[in-house]
Motif scaffolding. Structure first.
Motif, PDB file in Angstrom:
ATOM      1  N   UNK A 210       0.783  -1.228   0.000  1.00  0.00           N
ATOM      2  CA  UNK A 210       0.000   0.000   0.000  1.00  0.00           C
ATOM      3  C   UNK A 210       0.815   1.278   0.000  1.00  0.00           C
ATOM      4  N   UNK A 211       2.106   1.190  -0.388  1.00  0.00           N
ATOM      5  CA  UNK A 211       2.926   2.404  -0.376  1.00  0.00           C
ATOM      6  C   UNK A 211       4.262   2.228  -1.082  1.00  0.00           C
TER       7      UNK A 211
ATOM      8  N   UNK B 177      -0.066   4.856  -8.460  1.00  0.00           N
ATOM      9  CA  UNK B 177      -1.124   4.359  -7.597  1.00  0.00           C
ATOM     10  C   UNK B 177      -0.542   3.219  -6.762  1.00  0.00           C
ATOM     11  N   UNK B 178      -0.692   3.306  -5.453  1.00  0.00           N
ATOM     12  CA  UNK B 178      -0.146   2.307  -4.538  1.00  0.00           C
ATOM     13  C   UNK B 178      -0.798   0.947  -4.771  1.00  0.00           C
ATOM     14  N   UNK B 179      -0.002  -0.112  -4.580  1.00  0.00           N
ATOM     15  CA  UNK B 179      -0.484  -1.491  -4.688  1.00  0.00           C
ATOM     16  C   UNK B 179      -0.119  -2.245  -3.420  1.00  0.00           C
TER      17      UNK B 179
ATOM     18  N   UNK C  47      -0.706   2.480 -12.880  1.00  0.00           N
ATOM     19  CA  UNK C  47      -2.149   2.299 -12.755  1.00  0.00           C
ATOM     20  C   UNK C  47      -2.555   1.257 -11.711  1.00  0.00           C
ATOM     21  N   UNK C  48      -1.660   0.901 -10.812  1.00  0.00           N
ATOM     22  CA  UNK C  48      -1.965  -0.158  -9.857  1.00  0.00           C
ATOM     23  C   UNK C  48      -1.623  -1.494 -10.480  1.00  0.00           C
TER      24      UNK C  48
ATOM     25  N   UNK D 253      -6.557   6.642  -5.716  1.00  0.00           N
ATOM     26  CA  UNK D 253      -6.471   5.268  -5.197  1.00  0.00           C
ATOM     27  C   UNK D 253      -6.749   4.217  -6.255  1.00  0.00           C
ATOM     28  N   UNK D 254      -7.328   4.629  -7.379  1.00  0.00           N
ATOM     29  CA  UNK D 254      -7.613   3.689  -8.466  1.00  0.00           C
ATOM     30  C   UNK D 254      -7.704   4.468  -9.776  1.00  0.00           C
TER      31      UNK D 254
END
Length: 129
Positions: free
Chosen positions: A21-22, A123-125, A74-75, A47-48
């Motif tokens: 997430x970061x 975008x965080x995954x 893009x995640x 977030x998305x």
């Protein structure tokens, strides 16, 4: 702005790791999505892919005169970027490359090491690939 998106690092640096997430950079950890700009690294509310708008990319456009390329992470998915976004960046002579966040991080690090005029909107995954 939420607490996790308020941080800012005053210079553009490479990214050491991503996932959970970061991102990790400059011996620090950042939770949430990230903008990597010529004047520094900062939290990003996106977030998305659904949150990706011209408005969310305004901090990048504000530095258009210092950029040649914008990498968009893009995640975990790949999606089509809104033609209006592409056109706005084209009008500012900035190439957009959109891919999964992992690929965008790797390409960003290479271009930054080559001292290219690059920015990244990531975008965080949860899981690094």
């Amino acid at each position: 702005m939420s607490e996790e998106h308020t941080g800012r690092f005053p210079s553009q640096v490479g990214i050491d790791a991503y996932g959970n997430g970061g991102f990790r950079f400059a011996d620090m950890s950042h939770k949430g999505s990230l903008l990597c700009l010529p004047d520094g690294m900062q939290g990003w509310e996106v977030q998305s892919i659904d949150d990706l708008t011209l408005e969310s990319l305004q901090p990048v456009l504000a530095q258009a005169d210092k950029l040649d390329v914008l990498l968009i992470g893009l995640g975990t998915d790949i999606a089509v970027i809104d033609p209006a976004i592409r056109q706005s960046f084209r009008d500012n002579k900035i190439i957009i490359e959109a891919t999964q966040t992992g690929g965008a991080v790797r390409t960003y690090n290479v271009l930054l090491a080559e001292e290219r005029n690059v920015a990244a909107a990531l975008i965080a995954v949860e899981k690094a690939r």
